[in-house]
Design a protein around this motif. Structure first.
Motif, mmCIF file in Angstrom:
data_model
loop_
_atom_site.group_PDB
_atom_site.id
_atom_site.type_symbol
_atom_site.label_atom_id
_atom_site.label_comp_id
_atom_site.label_asym_id
_atom_site.label_seq_id
_atom_site.Cartn_x
_atom_site.Cartn_y
_atom_site.Cartn_z
ATOM 1 N N ALA A 1 0.832 -1.165 0.043
ATOM 2 C CA ALA A 1 0.013 0.219 0.065
ATOM 3 C C ALA A 1 1.115 1.229 0.123
ATOM 4 C CB ALA A 1 -0.954 0.014 1.247
ATOM 5 N N MET A 2 2.101 1.190 0.790
ATOM 6 C CA MET A 2 2.862 2.365 0.490
ATOM 7 C C MET A 2 3.782 2.233 -0.516
ATOM 8 S SD MET A 2 1.831 3.672 3.539
ATOM 9 C CE MET A 2 2.937 4.738 3.820
ATOM 10 N N ILE A 3 4.277 1.505 -1.081
ATOM 11 C CA ILE A 3 5.470 1.382 -2.235
ATOM 12 C C ILE A 3 4.806 0.715 -3.454
ATOM 13 C CG2 ILE A 3 7.196 0.854 -0.164
ATOM 14 C CD1 ILE A 3 7.470 -2.074 -1.573
ATOM 15 N N GLY A 4 3.728 0.466 -3.493
ATOM 16 C CA GLY A 4 3.092 0.090 -4.993
ATOM 17 C C GLY A 4 3.367 -1.580 -4.992
ATOM 18 N N PRO A 5 3.142 -1.960 -5.986
ATOM 19 C CA PRO A 5 2.793 -3.433 -6.269
ATOM 20 C C PRO A 5 4.122 -4.020 -6.864
ATOM 21 C CG PRO A 5 2.032 -2.299 -8.397
ATOM 22 C CD PRO A 5 2.551 -1.321 -7.325
ATOM 23 N N LYS A 6 4.883 -4.440 -5.666
ATOM 24 C CA LYS A 6 6.218 -5.323 -6.007
ATOM 25 C C LYS A 6 6.153 -6.698 -5.252
ATOM 26 C CE LYS A 6 8.575 -1.162 -5.436
ATOM 27 N NZ LYS A 6 9.383 -0.767 -6.564
ATOM 28 N N ALA A 7 5.616 -7.558 -6.350
ATOM 29 C CA ALA A 7 5.482 -9.009 -5.964
ATOM 30 C C ALA A 7 6.453 -9.606 -5.381
ATOM 31 C CB ALA A 7 4.791 -9.569 -7.101
ATOM 32 N N LYS B 1 8.650 0.389 10.291
ATOM 33 C CA LYS B 1 9.773 1.084 9.633
ATOM 34 C C LYS B 1 9.400 0.620 8.314
ATOM 35 C CE LYS B 1 14.780 0.450 8.966
ATOM 36 N NZ LYS B 1 14.883 0.496 7.633
ATOM 37 N N LEU B 2 9.697 1.717 7.361
ATOM 38 C CA LEU B 2 9.384 1.504 6.055
ATOM 39 C C LEU B 2 10.851 2.263 5.325
ATOM 40 C CD1 LEU B 2 8.165 0.572 3.698
ATOM 41 C CD2 LEU B 2 6.801 2.643 3.234
ATOM 42 N N GLY B 3 11.804 1.380 5.047
ATOM 43 C CA GLY B 3 13.245 1.883 4.458
ATOM 44 C C GLY B 3 13.291 1.341 2.867
ATOM 45 N N ARG B 4 14.377 1.611 2.458
ATOM 46 C CA ARG B 4 14.614 1.482 1.120
ATOM 47 C C ARG B 4 14.824 -0.144 0.745
ATOM 48 N NH1 ARG B 4 19.071 0.542 -1.776
ATOM 49 N NH2 ARG B 4 20.342 1.085 0.202
ATOM 50 N N VAL B 5 15.358 -0.685 1.653
ATOM 51 C CA VAL B 5 15.603 -2.223 1.624
ATOM 52 C C VAL B 5 14.525 -2.983 2.449
ATOM 53 C CG1 VAL B 5 17.619 -3.921 1.665
ATOM 54 C CG2 VAL B 5 17.764 -1.777 0.642
ATOM 55 N N LEU B 6 14.447 -2.459 3.581
ATOM 56 C CA LEU B 6 13.680 -3.491 4.635
ATOM 57 C C LEU B 6 12.424 -2.727 5.323
ATOM 58 C CD1 LEU B 6 16.721 -4.836 6.816
ATOM 59 C CD2 LEU B 6 15.401 -6.363 5.178
ATOM 60 N N ALA C 1 2.497 -10.582 16.328
ATOM 61 C CA ALA C 1 3.512 -11.293 15.472
ATOM 62 C C ALA C 1 4.223 -9.908 15.160
ATOM 63 C CB ALA C 1 2.926 -11.856 13.959
ATOM 64 N N SER C 2 5.671 -10.026 14.915
ATOM 65 C CA SER C 2 6.513 -9.160 14.177
ATOM 66 C C SER C 2 7.224 -9.733 12.988
ATOM 67 C CB SER C 2 7.590 -8.663 15.310
ATOM 68 O OG SER C 2 8.343 -7.696 14.604
ATOM 69 N N LEU C 3 7.066 -8.849 11.785
ATOM 70 C CA LEU C 3 7.706 -9.422 10.606
ATOM 71 C C LEU C 3 8.553 -8.488 9.963
ATOM 72 C CD1 LEU C 3 4.414 -10.611 10.860
ATOM 73 C CD2 LEU C 3 5.448 -11.837 8.817
ATOM 74 N N THR C 4 9.745 -8.985 9.455
ATOM 75 C CA THR C 4 10.415 -7.965 8.396
ATOM 76 C C THR C 4 10.548 -8.370 7.298
ATOM 77 O OG1 THR C 4 12.038 -8.038 10.471
ATOM 78 C CG2 THR C 4 12.890 -7.390 8.302
ATOM 79 N N TYR C 5 10.410 -7.752 6.234
ATOM 80 C CA TYR C 5 10.399 -7.705 4.683
ATOM 81 C C TYR C 5 11.605 -7.367 4.061
ATOM 82 C CZ TYR C 5 5.959 -10.419 3.596
ATOM 83 O OH TYR C 5 4.946 -10.915 3.441
ATOM 84 N N SER C 6 11.919 -7.836 2.995
ATOM 85 C CA SER C 6 13.020 -7.473 2.131
ATOM 86 C C SER C 6 12.196 -6.740 0.936
ATOM 87 C CB SER C 6 13.889 -8.622 1.698
ATOM 88 O OG SER C 6 15.031 -7.857 0.804
ATOM 89 N N ILE C 7 12.559 -5.441 0.692
ATOM 90 C CA ILE C 7 11.944 -4.795 -0.618
ATOM 91 C C ILE C 7 12.742 -5.046 -1.610
ATOM 92 C CG2 ILE C 7 11.057 -2.692 -1.507
ATOM 93 C CD1 ILE C 7 10.629 -2.144 1.552
ATOM 94 N N PRO C 8 12.509 -5.528 -2.863
ATOM 95 C CA PRO C 8 13.530 -5.698 -4.154
ATOM 96 C C PRO C 8 13.772 -4.231 -4.580
ATOM 97 C CG PRO C 8 11.367 -6.168 -4.595
ATOM 98 C CD PRO C 8 11.020 -5.824 -3.210
ATOM 99 N N PRO C 9 15.032 -4.344 -5.016
ATOM 100 C CA PRO C 9 15.642 -2.824 -5.594
ATOM 101 C C PRO C 9 15.044 -2.579 -6.885
ATOM 102 C CG PRO C 9 17.132 -4.790 -5.961
ATOM 103 C CD PRO C 9 15.997 -5.290 -5.241
ATOM 104 N N GLU C 10 14.751 -1.251 -7.068
ATOM 105 C CA GLU C 10 14.394 -0.662 -8.364
ATOM 106 C C GLU C 10 15.449 -1.117 -9.579
ATOM 107 O OE1 GLU C 10 11.543 1.064 -8.853
ATOM 108 O OE2 GLU C 10 11.031 1.009 -6.771
ATOM 109 N N ARG C 11 14.768 -1.572 -10.635
ATOM 110 C CA ARG C 11 15.451 -1.890 -11.725
ATOM 111 C C ARG C 11 15.612 -0.968 -12.669
ATOM 112 N NH1 ARG C 11 16.047 -8.259 -12.144
ATOM 113 N NH2 ARG C 11 16.484 -8.591 -9.842
#
Length: 140
Positions: free
Chosen positions: A71-77, A106-111, A130-140
């Motif tokens: 919702a914050m960063i857009g559709p990054k499957a 926390k919403l960073g560039r990578v995590l 629950a506490s979860l951490t996600y890896s956000i794929p880099p922009e291409r």
């Protein structure tokens, strides 16, 4: 920060990318860094004794954080879970829907890090956290 996806866009995305589970979840509320998701509990979600299983509660928390991030960063499957910790605090009610209240801490560039409280509908106290951490794929 403005939302990159609204409820309708998130629902369509989940239908397209994860059709195998999309019908289980309903987004009930969405705001910046906050999401409420309902799990429509069915027999297949139950463990012996008739309560919602741990893996099902993990799925609710995981999908909720995933959607809150998108919702914050857009559709990054390809955003993926890198860590999850769940505290099961009390027995869920038998056969009733569950609600996940999710916050992005926390919403960073990578995590991204999210925190969830899971409730059985009709119970005031949470059944799990629950506490979860996600890896956000880099922009291409």
């Amino acid at each position: 920060m403005a939302l990159a996806m609204d409820v309708a866009a998130l629902t369509r995305f989940l239908d397209e990318v994860f059709p195998q589970v999309a019908q289980d979840f309903v987004i009930e509320d969405l705001a910046e860094k906050h999401l409420t998701v309902r799990l429509k509990v069915e027999d297949r979600h139950l463990r012996p004794g008739g309560t919602v299983s741990g893996p099902t509660m993990f799925a609710l928390a995981d999908v909720s954080v995933y959607l809150a991030i998108l919702a914050m960063i857009g559709p990054k499957a390809l955003a993926v879970t890198t860590n999850c910790a769940i505290d099961f605090m009390r027995k869920p009610a038998a056969g009733v829907d569950m609600i996940c209240e999710c916050r992005i801490l926390k919403l960073g560039r990578v995590l991204a890090v999210g925190d969830c409280l899971l409730y059985s509908v009709g119970q005031a106290e949470p059944v799990a956290r629950a506490s979860l951490t996600y890896s956000i794929p880099p922009e291409r």
